[in-house]
Each structure stands twice: as C-alpha cells, then as structure tokens.
Enzyme design. Structure first.
Site, PDB file in Angstrom:
ATOM      1  N   SER A   1      91.314  57.110 103.190  1.00 12.24           N
ATOM      2  CA  SER A   1      90.779  56.076 104.081  1.00 12.24           C
ATOM      3  C   SER A   1      91.521  56.099 105.411  1.00 12.24           C
ATOM      4  O   SER A   1      92.554  56.762 105.562  1.00 12.24           O
ATOM      5  CB  SER A   1      90.932  54.700 103.436  1.00 12.24           C
ATOM      6  OG  SER A   1      92.307  54.358 103.347  1.00 12.24           O
TER       7      SER A   1
ATOM      8  N   ASP B   1      86.985  58.468 103.631  1.00 16.74           N
ATOM      9  CA  ASP B   1      86.308  57.253 103.193  1.00 16.74           C
ATOM     10  C   ASP B   1      86.208  56.277 104.375  1.00 16.74           C
ATOM     11  O   ASP B   1      87.206  55.964 105.017  1.00 16.74           O
ATOM     12  CB  ASP B   1      87.111  56.623 102.049  1.00 16.74           C
ATOM     13  CG  ASP B   1      86.376  55.485 101.370  1.00 16.74           C
ATOM     14  OD1 ASP B   1      85.133  55.467 101.407  1.00 16.74           O
ATOM     15  OD2 ASP B   1      87.051  54.616 100.784  1.00 16.74           O
TER      16      ASP B   1
ATOM     17  N   GLU C   1      76.160  55.276 105.225  1.00 14.68           N
ATOM     18  CA  GLU C   1      75.953  54.033 104.479  1.00 14.68           C
ATOM     19  C   GLU C   1      74.860  53.209 105.147  1.00 14.68           C
ATOM     20  O   GLU C   1      74.807  53.082 106.369  1.00 14.68           O
ATOM     21  CB  GLU C   1      77.250  53.219 104.403  1.00 14.68           C
ATOM     22  CG  GLU C   1      77.094  51.945 103.581  1.00 14.68           C
ATOM     23  CD  GLU C   1      78.416  51.301 103.191  1.00 14.68           C
ATOM     24  OE1 GLU C   1      78.380  50.257 102.519  1.00 14.68           O
ATOM     25  OE2 GLU C   1      79.488  51.834 103.556  1.00 14.68           O
TER      26      GLU C   1
ATOM     27  N   HIS D   1      83.549  45.190  97.837  1.00 15.60           N
ATOM     28  CA  HIS D   1      84.910  45.687  97.994  1.00 15.60           C
ATOM     29  C   HIS D   1      85.930  44.665  97.489  1.00 15.60           C
ATOM     30  O   HIS D   1      85.689  43.463  97.503  1.00 15.60           O
ATOM     31  CB  HIS D   1      85.194  45.996  99.463  1.00 15.60           C
ATOM     32  CG  HIS D   1      84.379  47.147  99.989  1.00 15.60           C
ATOM     33  ND1 HIS D   1      84.479  48.422  99.484  1.00 15.60           N
ATOM     34  CD2 HIS D   1      83.449  47.209 100.980  1.00 15.60           C
ATOM     35  CE1 HIS D   1      83.656  49.212 100.145  1.00 15.60           C
ATOM     36  NE2 HIS D   1      83.016  48.515 101.055  1.00 15.60           N
TER      37      HIS D   1
ATOM     38  N   GLY E   1      82.783  50.161  96.281  1.00 17.14           N
ATOM     39  CA  GLY E   1      83.179  48.877  95.699  1.00 17.14           C
ATOM     40  C   GLY E   1      82.943  48.808  94.208  1.00 17.14           C
ATOM     41  O   GLY E   1      82.464  47.802  93.700  1.00 17.14           O
TER      42      GLY E   1
ATOM     43  N   SER F   1      85.176  49.305  91.489  1.00 17.70           N
ATOM     44  CA  SER F   1      86.254  49.103  90.523  1.00 17.70           C
ATOM     45  C   SER F   1      85.870  47.998  89.550  1.00 17.70           C
ATOM     46  O   SER F   1      85.106  47.095  89.880  1.00 17.70           O
ATOM     47  CB  SER F   1      87.559  48.743  91.235  1.00 17.70           C
ATOM     48  OG  SER F   1      88.141  49.888  91.831  1.00 17.70           O
TER      49      SER F   1
ATOM     50  N   ASP G   1      89.082  52.452  93.757  1.00 21.06           N
ATOM     51  CA  ASP G   1      90.354  52.300  94.460  1.00 21.06           C
ATOM     52  C   ASP G   1      91.163  51.148  93.873  1.00 21.06           C
ATOM     53  O   ASP G   1      92.304  51.310  93.443  1.00 21.06           O
ATOM     54  CB  ASP G   1      90.101  52.078  95.954  1.00 21.06           C
ATOM     55  CG  ASP G   1      91.372  51.988  96.776  1.00 21.06           C
ATOM     56  OD1 ASP G   1      92.441  52.363  96.265  1.00 21.06           O
ATOM     57  OD2 ASP G   1      91.312  51.558  97.941  1.00 21.06           O
TER      58      ASP G   1
END
Length: 307
Positions: A50, A82, A134, A178, A210, A212, A254
C-alpha cells in the site's frame, strides 16, 4: 523463481472456482510468514504494497525483501500496488518492478475514473504490467480514500467502465468494507449484484477489497492482554468462499494479519515482561501470520494445491 503477473493465476482461479489471496505486507516477518504458508499449501500468492507501506518501509526495502524470498520460494508470486492514489505512484511502482498495480479512482466521477484508469493502463500495458481498477466505494478508511457508506457497484456501469478503460480486473463494492468494524448488524453481501456482474462479464476477474474476517479469538486475545478493540466484526468466511465461485478471483486480506500479529505480540510481552529481544516476540508473531494465511488459503480462498 521470478515474479509473475496475475493473468495465469486468475484464469486458473476462475475455472477452478477459487480465489487468490492478496495479502498486505509491511515488513520482513509478515512477508516470511505469508510465503511460508503459501509454500506449505502450494498456493499462488499476491503480495500487496500500500501507499502506507511504501512510506513506512520504502518501496526499495520491500522489493529487496521480496527478492530475497524469491531465492528459495518455488511458487508463483505477484507484487501488487494496493490503492494507488494517482498516475505517478502507479508509474513509480511499475518502473520499480511491480507486476501489477491498482489505480483507485473510485472517489472520482465516473468519466474521470475512466480517464485516470486508462492513462495508467496505457503506461502499464506497454511494460507488460496488469492493472486493477475500482468502481463503487467501500465504507471505511483505506489510505487516501475515506467513505462513510458503501456505494455499490452498478453492473451496467461496470461493463462500460471495463470496456472504456481497458483495465484487467475490477474491484467491486457488494457489501465488504475496510477496517476491523465492517458490520453493525447482520453481515450480508449482495450476491444478486455479484451474479449479475459476473453474467454480464463472463471470464472477467473481479476483486473484493475489505475482506478480512476479524477472527474473534484474536480480538479477545488482544483485549485480554491490554488491547482496546471491542465490537470488531468482519466478513464471515463462508460468504467469502461463496464469492470465489461467482467470478471473484482476488480477495484482499490485511486486517486479519495485523490482528493476529498484534494479539500474539501483546500476549508474549505480557507473559514475559522482562523480555526485550525483538526476535522473541516477532518470531511468534511471524508464526501467527503464517497460521492465519494458511487458514485463509485452505478454508476461505480454496486455493491449496493450485500450482
């Protein structure tokens, strides 16, 4: 083994009904843990850098760590930018050896997002580099983009966006978000929207950001040993596994790595208050990263033994 791009990874993933894990990296222990897990599972791998990671560790340091890992690693590895904020960041990463970049114009008006994406595509494709874009916005905070709410991806716009921009893969918004606080109520992903996009763009690789799951065992461990992260809730893993059967070829992870690593460091230091050797707490943290990534590969992404 040299770095590779994601094209062949995604072709196999689409046909096989699984997703490739894209894991964010910030330091040596995280990279080592991720690669050890992927090697054990014989899984393809995307290491994500990132803007924050580039600022923290520097692009050169991170790429040299990856270069060191490639000496012994016997699996396909892609290095991906990213949430690239602008053309200049994408160019720097392309010129610096990245095999894939994401240009994030999701906060821009539709036509401006297309124009920015196409500019990156034109430069990247001349260098043989993959481009992710995106469309739609995820709630939460990610690098330079802040959104109070989800703006779901419009399927008709998605098709037009891909045709006009020439991007190779598209991150879509269907309900993920996120950070560690993704849902206040019942977790839900818009599979009807996802299915429509997949049918309109067959064989086209889609991406979920997003994603996780925020395992509660690590939330509890962190809080037990001095952390303050109450109420954290992620995307249920069964929903992510289902998404991989609908054309989602790349799933970004992440927060779960950060959570596992930090929880174990807290526990180690609290249980050994006289310890000050970084190896004694970073070693267990590295193992926690490996175990987390291995679990994701086997049980969420479904990409074990995919190489």
């Amino acid at each position: 083994m040299p770095l590779t791009g994601p094209r062949e990874m995604f072709q196999k993933a689409y046909k096989g009904g699984y997703a490739v894990g894209a894991f964010n990296v910030n330091n040596m222990e995280i990279i080592q843990g991720i690669i050890a897990a992927a090697e054990e599972e014989r899984a393809p791998l995307i290491l994500q850098v990132s803007a924050g990671a580039r600022k923290y560790a520097s692009q050169v340091y991170l790429m040299k760590l990856v270069e060191a890992a490639l000496v012994d690693a016997d699996l396909p590895i892609c290095v991906h930018l990213d949430h690239g904020a602008d053309f200049d960041i994408c160019k720097a990463c392309i010129d610096g050896g990245f095999t894939s970049v994401m240009i994030d114009g999701s906060h821009l008006p539709f036509d401006e997002n297309i124009a920015l994406t196409k500019r990156v595509v034109d430069y990247a494709h001349d260098k043989g580099v993959w481009v992710e874009a995106e469309l739609g916005r995820l709630a939460g905070i990610e690098e330079h983009v802040v959104s109070e709410e989800n703006v779901y991806t419009d399927p008709d716009q998605a098709m037009e966006f891909v045709e006009r921009s020439g991007c190779d893969s598209l991150a879509i918004a269907i309900g993920t978000s996120h950070g560690a606080y993704k849902f206040k109520g019942e977790p839900r992903l818009d599979f009807e929207r996802l299915e429509k996009i997949t049918k309109m763009m067959p064989d086209y690789p889609l991406v979920l950001h997003g994603s996780s799951s925020v395992p509660q065992e690590f939330v509890e461990m962190a809080n037990q040993f001095g952390g303050q992260i109450p109420g954290a809730k992620g995307v249920p893993e069964d929903l992510l596994r289902k998404a991989a059967t609908y054309g989602v070829c790349k799933i970004n992870i992440d927060t779960d790595i950060r959570l596992a690593m930090t929880a174990v460091i807290r526990k180690t230091l609290m249980e050994n208050p006289s310890e000050f050797d970084p190896r004694k707490y970073l070693g267990p943290a590295r193992t926690a990263v490996k175990n987390m990534v291995q679990h994701k590969i086997k049980n969420v992404l479904g990409c074990s033994n995919a190489i």
